[in-house]
Motif scaffolding. Structure first.
Motif, short mmCIF file in Angstrom:
data_model
loop_
_atom_site.label_atom_id
_atom_site.label_comp_id
_atom_site.label_asym_id
_atom_site.label_seq_id
_atom_site.Cartn_x
_atom_site.Cartn_y
_atom_site.Cartn_z
N GLY A 19 0.79 -1.22 0.00
CA GLY A 19 0.00 0.00 0.00
C GLY A 19 0.82 1.28 0.00
O GLY A 19 0.31 2.34 -0.32
N VAL A 20 2.12 1.16 0.36
CA VAL A 20 2.96 2.36 0.42
C VAL A 20 3.94 2.44 -0.76
O VAL A 20 4.75 3.36 -0.83
CB VAL A 20 3.75 2.42 1.74
N LEU A 21 3.88 1.47 -1.66
CA LEU A 21 4.78 1.46 -2.81
C LEU A 21 4.05 1.96 -4.06
O LEU A 21 2.88 1.63 -4.28
CB LEU A 21 5.31 0.05 -3.08
N SER A 22 4.74 2.73 -4.84
CA SER A 22 4.17 3.20 -6.10
C SER A 22 4.64 2.31 -7.24
O SER A 22 5.69 1.66 -7.12
CB SER A 22 4.59 4.65 -6.37
N PRO A 23 3.91 2.25 -8.35
CA PRO A 23 4.37 1.45 -9.49
C PRO A 23 5.77 1.84 -9.94
O PRO A 23 6.59 0.98 -10.27
CB PRO A 23 3.32 1.75 -10.56
N LEU A 28 7.37 -0.59 -12.50
CA LEU A 28 6.19 -0.77 -13.34
C LEU A 28 5.88 0.53 -14.09
O LEU A 28 6.13 1.61 -13.57
CB LEU A 28 4.97 -1.17 -12.51
N PRO A 29 5.33 0.43 -15.29
CA PRO A 29 4.95 1.66 -16.01
C PRO A 29 3.84 2.39 -15.28
O PRO A 29 2.90 1.78 -14.77
CB PRO A 29 4.47 1.14 -17.38
N ASP A 30 3.96 3.70 -15.18
CA ASP A 30 2.96 4.53 -14.50
C ASP A 30 2.20 5.33 -15.55
O ASP A 30 2.78 6.20 -16.22
CB ASP A 30 3.66 5.48 -13.51
N SER A 31 0.93 5.00 -15.71
CA SER A 31 0.13 5.66 -16.75
C SER A 31 -0.16 7.11 -16.42
O SER A 31 -0.54 7.90 -17.28
CB SER A 31 -1.19 4.91 -16.94
N GLY A 32 -0.02 7.50 -15.15
CA GLY A 32 -0.28 8.87 -14.75
C GLY A 32 -1.72 9.13 -14.38
O GLY A 32 -2.06 10.18 -13.83
N GLY A 33 -2.61 8.19 -14.72
CA GLY A 33 -4.02 8.35 -14.37
C GLY A 33 -4.29 7.99 -12.93
O GLY A 33 -3.43 7.46 -12.22
N ARG A 34 -5.51 8.26 -12.49
CA ARG A 34 -5.89 7.96 -11.11
C ARG A 34 -6.09 6.46 -10.92
O ARG A 34 -6.76 5.81 -11.71
CB ARG A 34 -7.17 8.70 -10.77
#
Length: 281
Positions: A19-23, A28-34
């Motif tokens: 829960g505290v890690l970001s893609p 991982l690819p981050d699409s930038g969307g919510r």
């Protein structure tokens, strides 16, 4: 015997950590969307760890006791430090196994000399994780200039899946790639606690849908030799035989050579290629 309370706490720890890690943190690819969830999704953790989403879900629900290799992989995927990793092992009732810090594998001198003597035969030395340890001029001309690939990414399976030129070079790329996945699976089975191997599998599973699908297929055959057809811009259409020789002083190193029938158009093509890549790599 691990108690249900310990397994439940293990599940809560896994859930809290993802829960505290970001893609972006885990590659991982981050699409930038919510995103609908905070941190990583269960299926993303499962994909990076090389396990099924259903199995990982049962881990978070405290319904299954994971093995030491699975715990080691999850600790790497979730970027746990040594103390957090040890705590995970204790909750699962498993003995802590610290990841082995291997020295950088170096090509054996006799293989290096043999490569340099192969003036018209492409050859590469492959290490324990399918890393490219050494190559000669014809191999660089046939496949790619390995010297331009960062050392930590100089891996033959990774290059096969991430370099778009490989898909046009090999006329039967899908067959070659499936064969590579099968060999990588056999290698990973021999080194279940190797974090770099599991990291390679996780990375390619995210980057390439074909790799993820074939990795999930437990019935892929593997072949150590085989005839391949290539379309090369300098050497032309080639039909080459691939042969693998194991190093006697270090069984974790293999010399892979590509040869053609003497007098054939492919044989002439290799010599034409060699004239463009004279000298050792």
């Amino acid at each position: 015997m691990t108690s249900d309370a310990h397994l439940n706490e293990l599940g809560h720890s896994l859930k809290a950590r993802r829960g505290v890690l970001s893609p972006r943190t885990v590659g991982l690819p981050d699409s930038g969307g919510r995103r609908r969830v905070t941190g990583l999704r269960r299926d993303e953790v499962a994909l990076l760890a090389g396990i099924s989403t259903d199995y990982y879900t049962r881990l978070e629900q405290g319904r299954v006791q994971p093995s030491a290799p699975v715990l080691a992989t999850l600790a790497r995927v979730l970027h746990l430090d040594d103390d957090e990793r040890d705590h995970l092992f204790r909750l699962a009732g498993r003995q802590t196994v610290r990841p082995r810090r291997d020295a950088v594998q170096q090509v054996q001198p006799q293989l290096r000399r043999l490569l340099d003597d192969l003036t018209a035969t492409p050859g590469v030395v492959i290490g324990r994780r399918t890393d490219v340890l050494a190559w000669n001029g014809p191999a660089a001309g046939l496949f790619t200039d390995f010297a331009t690939v960062p050392r930590n990414k100089r891996n033959c399976v990774r290059i096969l899946f991430t370099d778009p030129r490989m898909r046009t070079l090999f006329a039967d790329w899908r067959t070659v790639a499936r064969d590579a996945v099968a060999r990588l699976r056999m290698l990973a089975a021999g080194y279940p606690d190797d974090p770099r191997l599991s990291g390679l599998v996780g990375e390619l599973s995210v980057l390439d849908g074909d790799f993820a699908q074939w990795w999930a297929d437990r019935h892929l055959p593997a072949h150590s030799t085989g005839t391949r057809r290539l379309r090369h811009p300098v050497a032309g259409d080639l039909v080459l035989d691939r042969e693998t020789l194991t190093c006697g002083t270090d069984p974790d190193q293999t010399l892979v050579v590509w040869t053609a029938e003497p007098g054939s158009a492919s044989y002439d093509g290799l010599h034409r290629l060699a004239s463009h890549t004279a000298g050792p790599a």
